[in-house]
Design a protein around this motif. Structure first.
Motif, PDB file in Angstrom:
ATOM      1  N   ALA A  41       0.842  -1.199   0.000  1.00 38.07           N
ATOM      2  CA  ALA A  41       0.000   0.000   0.000  1.00 38.07           C
ATOM      3  C   ALA A  41       0.875   1.245   0.000  1.00 38.07           C
ATOM      4  N   GLY A  45       1.911   2.132   3.783  1.00 39.72           N
ATOM      5  CA  GLY A  45       0.885   1.192   4.218  1.00 39.72           C
ATOM      6  C   GLY A  45       1.378  -0.234   4.337  1.00 39.72           C
ATOM      7  N   ASN A  72       3.479  -5.061   8.371  1.00 38.98           N
ATOM      8  CA  ASN A  72       3.677  -3.619   8.238  1.00 38.98           C
ATOM      9  C   ASN A  72       4.938  -3.382   7.415  1.00 38.98           C
ATOM     10  N   TRP A  95      -4.056  -2.623  -2.760  1.00 42.97           N
ATOM     11  CA  TRP A  95      -4.724  -1.936  -1.647  1.00 42.97           C
ATOM     12  C   TRP A  95      -5.491  -0.728  -2.169  1.00 42.97           C
ATOM     13  N   GLN A  99      -7.342   1.267   2.544  1.00 42.40           N
ATOM     14  CA  GLN A  99      -6.563   0.105   2.977  1.00 42.40           C
ATOM     15  C   GLN A  99      -7.413  -1.159   3.099  1.00 42.40           C
ATOM     16  N   ASN A 114      -9.663  -6.846   5.133  1.00 43.43           N
ATOM     17  CA  ASN A 114      -9.125  -5.698   5.875  1.00 43.43           C
ATOM     18  C   ASN A 114      -7.713  -6.031   6.342  1.00 43.43           C
ATOM     19  N   VAL A 115      -7.090  -5.115   7.088  1.00 42.67           N
ATOM     20  CA  VAL A 115      -5.688  -5.327   7.486  1.00 42.67           C
ATOM     21  C   VAL A 115      -5.538  -6.455   8.495  1.00 42.67           C
ATOM     22  N   ARG A 451      -6.205   5.324   9.884  1.00 39.16           N
ATOM     23  CA  ARG A 451      -5.457   4.104   9.569  1.00 39.16           C
ATOM     24  C   ARG A 451      -4.875   3.466  10.823  1.00 39.16           C
TER      25      ARG A 451
END
Length: 844
Positions: A41, A45, A72, A95, A99, A114-115, A451
């Protein structure tokens, strides 16, 4: 020496310096990017990695199950899940701006994560044609994607927030001549406002949008294109040609410069680094090409991934995350070897000051006129640094110089310190968001905080919100909802205290919204306890209803005094509970009871009767019955026949019976009894006369109508039934006979016996219908000379009126009668003569 060490890290490209600092050593282990599909991202991101199922790879100690893992930017694992989706090979993933990870498989199905590696429902499809033809390639941008099928068809999703696939114009290519490359110009940079797709097809470029296809031939672009990269502002194209040339042109296909690469093989990756240079990557070489055919190369012994940013390119490898960017002008002016700029001299002055050297003062005197610009340059350079110690040195230099500036805006250093504290906090490897200051300005603080909370970094998000002066409600709300979801084992009472301890930090926060989330999570008791702390009734009451706390909701609504809220609760309870239980609920609350009665009086009479009966309010039921009888009378059928008269009479009789049970309503009881009796007589009269003219008329009108129809016996019956007085009877009969012009009957009636009110009714009735001759029959019979005088005057007989007035010896009467004959001179003189005579006789 510090300047030399800083500048030694730079690479010169024509007249521009570039640097490639390492942001992080990657914390992950046993990750080989060449064996995986990777989606990174922008704006620092997260990184999504999944084993590439299009390659045959050797499995080491890992499971044969494919896993989607999200890290990350420092390589710390955030989440992972087993990939279980059917639909064929994974073609591409990327992404979105919020995000969300988009994964597109071969049959055109779109899966979203999602993350936290949680699947977001529902899944979507690119459509039937994609399903039948198979997707072979896709290009993502911001919030959209363009997919290419085996049959050479293009399909687009312009916005993943509302997934509505659409087909682009037909390109006219088959499966045997699929494009060598594909790129997109984002809708925000096109004239039409729609995405434009650039395809390297055959010996030219094809530009496709929703409505048309344009072909740019080889002559205009100078050869066959094997790779295309579009600049982030949508204005420039970098094209790698079949003969190894890199051609940079604008979107009108006008060349700016060309560079001959050593390899004719197209690079694996190509990306713009800002707007000044282009990065190309082959197996082990990263080449940076700038204007005027200059280049810089870097050697890598491991695979890398380009992550284009607005001000550079992040480079991800198995072991590190680096950032290639043009060195900012302020940094160059300070650290360039041999620089004598004011900013460089100010930075050196601080070094001399720290070493207690007089050279510091000498440097300041040299740049005194340019000191504000030097301070600004140091502040700006500090903002572009990733190294904290270097940030500190530059800000100290700016602060040192500011002390000698009289007109410098002193809040610039504080603002930069605040910004750098935020950036350094999110750059920490545990957070892993390596934002540059330019990216931070473009992203903005609210989105960064959003975020962070989506990544469950609530504490840092809260501290940043407080530090930059933003409302903390969003952070606390998200933390509260996340805490509820993740704390299923904690008892409600304990969890409530934990939540309240944080929720009270933010004034005006919506406890109702947190309670609603608790209810959706299956913790209704916790929801009820939370909503009790919500100060706004408009939010509290609807939620109490949704969690089946109707009695509490009614109490809160009545306490608020808001009629709309009370009605909301009343209607809700009304639908859910039996009538008697509902009556008992509202009886104890005067406001709710009164509002219910007000509503039911207009729309729900039968229900209101049941309520009054349940509470023993018989007189109110009687009034409702009486009102219902009148409403029944308004029915058009009620005046045309008998069917509705019977029910009306029964309603009134019921009302009479209910009134008679209470001592306070004797009058109403008698009135209802007589009303029913009158209606029955009127109904019988309508039946006998076959004329619907009696019902709902008064007793007097009924008598008059009977006499007018010649039914004297019926009129007498009504008189007797309702004990009509003789005086009233005479008035009614006289006027009825006059109305039908029955003068003979009128005269006969006048002779039956002496009228109780004299002959005045006869005179009045005849004069009202302008029958002077008939009136003259009765005027002489008037006993009072004043009445005779006025009666004569009304029919225009002046002399007779004057004679009657003189008999009454009333001067005032003569004056009034004279005024009524003001237009008649002869008549006026008669009244004057008589008045003078009375005055002479001493009669006033």
């Amino acid at each position: 020496m510090a300047n030399v060490s800083v500048a030694a890290e730079w690479q010169l490209l024509i007249n521009r310096y570039y640097r490639k600092p390492e942001l992080y050593p990657m914390r992950w282990k046993h990750i080989d990017l060449s064996r995986n599909k990777v989606a990174c991202a922008p704006f620092g991101g997260p990184i999504a990695i999944i084993r590439d199922d299009s390659k045959i790879v050797q499995l080491y100690a890992e499971s044969a199950l494919r896993k989607l893992r999200i890290f990350n930017s420092a390589g710390i694992l955030l989440s992972e899940t087993v990939w279980k989706h059917p639909g064929g090979r994974l073609i591409g993933m990327s992404w979105t701006e919020d995000q969300t990870l988009i994964c597109i498989v071969q049959d055109g199905t779109i899966y979203r994560y999602n993350v936290h590696c949680e699947v977001l429902e529902p899944n979507f499809s690119m459509g039937k044609e994609c399903f039948e033809q198979n997707v072979v390639d896709c290009v993502f941008w911001g919030n959209g994607v363009v997919c290419l099928t085996e049959a050479g068809k293009l399909f687009c999703v312009p916005d993943f927030k509302q997934i509505k696939p659409c087909k682009l114009a037909e390109v006219g290519i088959g499966a045997e001549e699929l494009p060598q490359c594909m790129a997109v110009i984002e809708p925000q940079y096109t004239v039409s406002g729609n995405v434009e797709v650039l395809l390297g097809v055959g010996s030219g470029i094809v530009i496709v949008d929703e409505d048309e296809v344009r072909f740019i031939d080889e002559e205009k672009i100078g050869g066959v294109v094997l790779k295309i990269a579009v600049s982030h502002n949508g204005r420039f194209l970098a094209c790698f040609m079949h003969d190894g040339r890199l051609v940079v042109m604008n979107t009108e296909f006008r060349d700016f410069f060309q560079y001959q690469c050593e390899s004719a093989l197209p690079p694996e990756q190509m990306a713009w680094c800002g707007l000044d240079s282009v990065l190309l990557y082959w197996d082990d070489v990263l080449l940076m090409v700038g204007p005027s055919e200059d280049s810089v190369s870097y050697i890598y012994d491991e695979p890398v991934i380009f992550i284009p940013e607005c001000d550079g390119v992040r480079i991800l490898s198995n072991t590190s995350m680096e950032f290639v960017q043009r060195v900012p002008d302020s940094t160059v002016s300070i650290f360039k070897i041999g620089s004598t700029s004011p900013a460089s001299l100010l930075f050196d002055a601080l070094d001399h000051f720290d070493r207690r050297s007089a050279k510091a003062d000498e440097n300041l005197r040299l740049i005194r006129a340019s000191l504000p610009e030097a301070v600004e340059a140091c502040i700006d350079a500090a903002g572009h640094e990733f190294d904290v110690s270097r940030q500190r040195m530059l800000l100290r230099a700016a602060s040192y110089g500011q002390a000698f500036c009289s007109n410098f805006q002193r809040d610039h250093i504080q603002e930069m310190c605040k910004t750098l504290r935020v950036l350094n906090a999110v750059r920490d490897p545990e957070i892993g968001i390596p934002l540059s200051i330019e990216q931070y300005k473009l992203l903005s603080a609210p989105i960064l905080i959003g975020r962070l909370i989506n990544a469950h970094q609530h504490l840092l998000a809260l501290r940043i919100s407080e530090y930059v002066g933003m409302n903390q409600e969003v952070v606390i709300m998200h933390w509260s909802c996340t805490k509820i979801t993740a704390s299923l084992a904690i008892p409600d009472a304990v969890l409530l205290e934990i939540l309240l301890d944080k929720l009270k930090l933010c004034k005006g926060i919506s406890y109702a919204a947190v309670a609603a989330h608790a209810d959706r999570s299956g913790r209704r008791k916790l929801a009820a306890m939370l909503v009790d702390h919500e100060p706004r009734s408009s939010k509290q009451v609807p939620l109490l209803l949704s969690i089946a706390e109707e009695d509490t909701a009614l109490m809160k609504a009545t306490e608020s005094g808001d009629a709309d809220l009370v009605y909301l609760v009343l209607f809700h309870i009304w639908q859910k509970r039996p009538a008697l239980e509902f009556f008992g609920t509202i009886q104890a609350r005067p406001l709710a009871r009164d509002l219910f009665i007000a509503y039911a009086r207009c729309y729900k009479h039968e229900f209101l009767k049941d309520f009054f009966l349940s509470t023993g309010q018989l007189q109110d039921v009687a009034f409702l019955l009486w009102k219902d009888s009148w409403e029944l009378g308004k029915n058009p059928m009620g005046s045309k026949g008998s069917p509705l008269h019977g029910p009306r009479i029964k309603l009134i009789e019921k009302a009479h019976n209910l009134f008679s049970e209470t001592k306070e309503h004797t009058f109403e009881s008698k009135a209802a009894e007589e009303h029913a009796k009158l209606l029955r007589i009127q109904h019988e009269l309508e039946v006998s006369t076959k004329q619907p003219i009696f019902v709902d008329s008064s007793i007097s009108d009924t008598i008059r109508t009977c006499i007018a129809l010649g039914n004297h016996r019926a009129a007498m019956r009504v008189k007797t039934e309702f004990k009509v007085s003789e005086k009233r009877w005479y008035w009614l009969k006289v006027f009825a006979l006059v109305t039908i012009r029955d003068w003979e009957a009128l005269e006969k009636f006048s002779k039956e016996k002496r009228p109780p009110m004299g002959f005045r009714p006869f005179v009045e009735a005849c004069i009202d219908v302008d029958e002077k001759a008939e009136a003259l029959k009765y005027i002489p019979k008037l006993a009072d000379p004043r009445e005779r005088a006025e009666a004569y005057a009304r029919i225009g007989m002046a002399k007779e009126a004057a004679d009657a007035a003189s008999q009454a010896k009333d001067g005032e009467l003569l004056g009034r009668l004279k005024l009524s004959f003001a237009q008649n001179t002869a008549a006026s003189s008669i009244f004057d003569t008589l008045r003078d005579r009375l005055s002479f006789q001493g009669v006033s």
